[in-house]
Scaffold this active site. Structure first.
Site, PDB file in Angstrom:
ATOM      1  CE  LYS A  31      20.587 -18.905   1.608  1.00  0.00           C
ATOM      2  NZ  LYS A  31      21.871 -19.071   2.219  1.00  0.00           N
ATOM      3  CE  LYS A  70      23.140 -22.579  -4.098  1.00  0.00           C
ATOM      4  NZ  LYS A  70      24.091 -21.636  -3.618  1.00  0.00           N
ATOM      5  CE  LYS A 119      28.383 -24.481   2.700  1.00  0.00           C
ATOM      6  NZ  LYS A 119      27.999 -23.082   2.683  1.00  0.00           N
TER       7      LYS A 119
HETATM    8  P1  ATP Z   1      23.855 -22.339   1.633  1.00  0.00           P
HETATM    9  O1  ATP Z   1      23.188 -23.557   1.070  1.00  0.00           O
HETATM   10  O2  ATP Z   1      24.005 -22.347   3.131  1.00  0.00           O
HETATM   11  O3  ATP Z   1      23.298 -21.051   1.101  1.00  0.00           O
HETATM   12  P2  ATP Z   1      25.925 -22.677  -0.293  1.00  0.00           P
HETATM   13  O4  ATP Z   1      26.094 -24.149  -0.480  1.00  0.00           O
HETATM   14  O5  ATP Z   1      25.233 -21.901  -1.338  1.00  0.00           O
HETATM   15  O6  ATP Z   1      25.332 -22.404   1.127  1.00  0.00           O
HETATM   16  P3  ATP Z   1      28.025 -20.704   0.179  1.00  0.00           P
HETATM   17  O7  ATP Z   1      28.894 -20.739   1.376  1.00  0.00           O
HETATM   18  O8  ATP Z   1      26.934 -19.706   0.162  1.00  0.00           O
HETATM   19  O9  ATP Z   1      27.405 -22.143  -0.082  1.00  0.00           O
HETATM   20  O10 ATP Z   1      28.926 -20.527  -1.121  1.00  0.00           O
HETATM   21  C1  ATP Z   1      30.313 -20.665  -1.220  1.00  0.00           C
HETATM   22  C2  ATP Z   1      30.734 -20.633  -2.662  1.00  0.00           C
HETATM   23  O11 ATP Z   1      30.275 -21.807  -3.347  1.00  0.00           O
HETATM   24  C3  ATP Z   1      30.143 -19.451  -3.451  1.00  0.00           C
HETATM   25  O12 ATP Z   1      31.148 -18.911  -4.286  1.00  0.00           O
HETATM   26  C4  ATP Z   1      29.053 -20.061  -4.282  1.00  0.00           C
HETATM   27  O13 ATP Z   1      28.843 -19.349  -5.494  1.00  0.00           O
HETATM   28  C5  ATP Z   1      29.604 -21.451  -4.559  1.00  0.00           C
HETATM   29  N1  ATP Z   1      28.546 -22.434  -4.779  1.00  0.00           N
HETATM   30  C6  ATP Z   1      27.576 -22.772  -3.901  1.00  0.00           C
HETATM   31  N2  ATP Z   1      26.788 -23.734  -4.422  1.00  0.00           N
HETATM   32  C7  ATP Z   1      27.274 -23.998  -5.670  1.00  0.00           C
HETATM   33  C8  ATP Z   1      26.893 -24.902  -6.722  1.00  0.00           C
HETATM   34  N3  ATP Z   1      25.866 -25.720  -6.584  1.00  0.00           N
HETATM   35  N4  ATP Z   1      27.616 -24.917  -7.856  1.00  0.00           N
HETATM   36  C9  ATP Z   1      28.681 -24.103  -7.994  1.00  0.00           C
HETATM   37  N5  ATP Z   1      29.094 -23.225  -7.059  1.00  0.00           N
HETATM   38  C10 ATP Z   1      28.405 -23.166  -5.905  1.00  0.00           C
END
Ligand code: ATP
Ligand code: LTN
Length: 336
Positions: free
Chosen positions: A117, A199, A202
């Site tokens: 980040k 990965k 969002k």
């Molecule tokens: P950002 O992109 O803003 O960092 P994010 O999409 O990683 O957000 P978070 O709110 O940080 O989402 O994560 C919420 C949950 O979703 C966490 O338990 C994280 O491990 C899971 N998660 C996020 N992205 C993935 C993915 N691509 N596959 C599986 N689990 C995920």
């Protein structure tokens, strides 16, 4: 108090919820409600480690709450489930400050999410981004959490939370429960559709990389059709086929089929047919969630009732842990 295990997890209102969030985390949260005390939190304090537009953050927080309830997180059905907003329970920030003093600079410097980040948001490498895992440890440790269901990207943060708990317990005697991660076998890391070695996130600037739970059938069809695969036209799981592997994972969970069944189903057929089936399975899986979410968003009073009652319950639990911790470190108790 009953003898159920306690589950805690959090999700940031930093955008709309993706299929990765759902399959890696939220879908598993739903099942834990059957036999655990479940504490789920929309972590708005974590979200501001990256700059957020205020009106958008507020809207995203409401939308996420509605989305989680639509997925089946249901404090009205399960009396041992709470679903609330992190900033409504001040003990998170309070314990976080204290735990900062039991977390090493070197430990935080090794966190890969901080490194990722800070290179992505190089104009805003703030102290909150650095101490993000300490706030996450506070979230978990406040509730004597036994199990933390997350995607695999959060494993390193979980290990640090365990280290902090053990360090504190080592100095002051048994205080915190040391939590265990729960990382699903399938779905722990859903990959980007456009770059399947990264990965699905969002906050990706390319919207073709992710599927949102709120995507319409047309959008889902389009994104899946465009998903990067390879030139072999063979549906099977192999290390050098990251795009196909990812679609197989998604299809397997959405349609409830094993890898063997999928390979057999698409033997001798191209990726076109495979992608159509993946998109259809996804659309069917998401349809009831979308209908419920739309309904909930039209009833903000109902949402408010849920997160307000939940926050009261969470605050009661959290305040007991915080008082104990304050006493252990030698703070003077408040007068009555
Ligand atoms: P950002 O992109 O803003 O960092 P994010 O999409 O990683 O957000 P978070 O709110 O940080 O989402 O994560 C919420 C949950 O979703 C966490 O338990 C994280 O491990 C899971 N998660 C996020 N992205 C993935 C993915 N691509 N596959 C599986 N689990 C995920
Ligand atoms: N850091 C997590 C979100 C999160 C969390 C938590 C997850 C904040 N606090 C406590 C589990 C337990 C993320 O970025 N996905």
């Amino acid at each position: 108090m009953n003898d159920k295990k306690t589950v805690f997890s959090g999700i940031q209102p930093s955008g709309k919820i993706t299929l990765g969030n759902y399959l890696g985390a939220v879908k598993n949260w739903v099942d834990f409600q059957e036999d655990c005390r479940c504490i789920f939190c929309v972590v708005d304090e974590h979200a501001i480690t990256v700059r957020q537009e205020p009106a958008k953050l507020r809207a995203q927080t409401f939308e996420l709450l509605a989305q989680l309830i639509a997925c089946g997180i249901d404090p009205e059905k399960y009396e041992d489930t709470v679903l609330y907003i992190q900033s409504h329970v001040p003990q998170h920030a309070q314990l976080s400050w204290l735990l900062n003093c039991y977390t090493m600079f070197g430990e935080l410097s090794r966190m890969t999410q901080f490194k990722d980040k800070s290179s992505k948001y190089s104009d805003n490498i703030n102290a909150g981004l650095f101490t993000y895992p300490v706030l996450m440890a506070a979230d978990i440790l406040l509730y004597k959490t036994d199990i933390v269901p997350v995607g695999i990207d959060q494993k390193q943060h979980l290990e640090l939370a365990r280290t902090i708990a053990q360090r504190f317990n080592g100095v002051y005697g048994d205080t915190f429960t040391v939590p265990e991660p729960f990382i699903p076998k399938a779905g722990a890391k859903i990959m980007s559709l456009s770059e399947p070695t990264k990965k699905m996130s969002k906050s990706d600037s390319n919207e073709n990389g992710y599927i949102l739970l709120a995507d319409t059938p047309d959008v889902i069809n389009r994104k899946i059709k465009r998903a990067v695969t390879d030139s072999e036209a063979l549906v099977c799981r192999r290390d050098d086929k990251p795009g196909v592997n990812n679609l197989m994972t998604i299809y397997s969970i959405a349609a409830g089929k094993t890898d063997e069944e999928i390979v057999k189903e698409f033997e001798g057929r191209g990726y076109g047919d495979f992608k159509t089936a993946v998109a259809e399975a996804l659309i069917e899986m998401l349809r009831p969630i979308q209908e419920k979410k739309d309904y909930l968003l039209q009833n903000k009073d109902h949402l408010e009732k849920i997160y307000t009652e939940s926050a009261k319950k969470a605050e009661w639990l959290a305040s007991r842990t915080l008082e104990k911790v304050y006493r252990k470190v030698g703070f003077v108790a408040k007068g009555k």
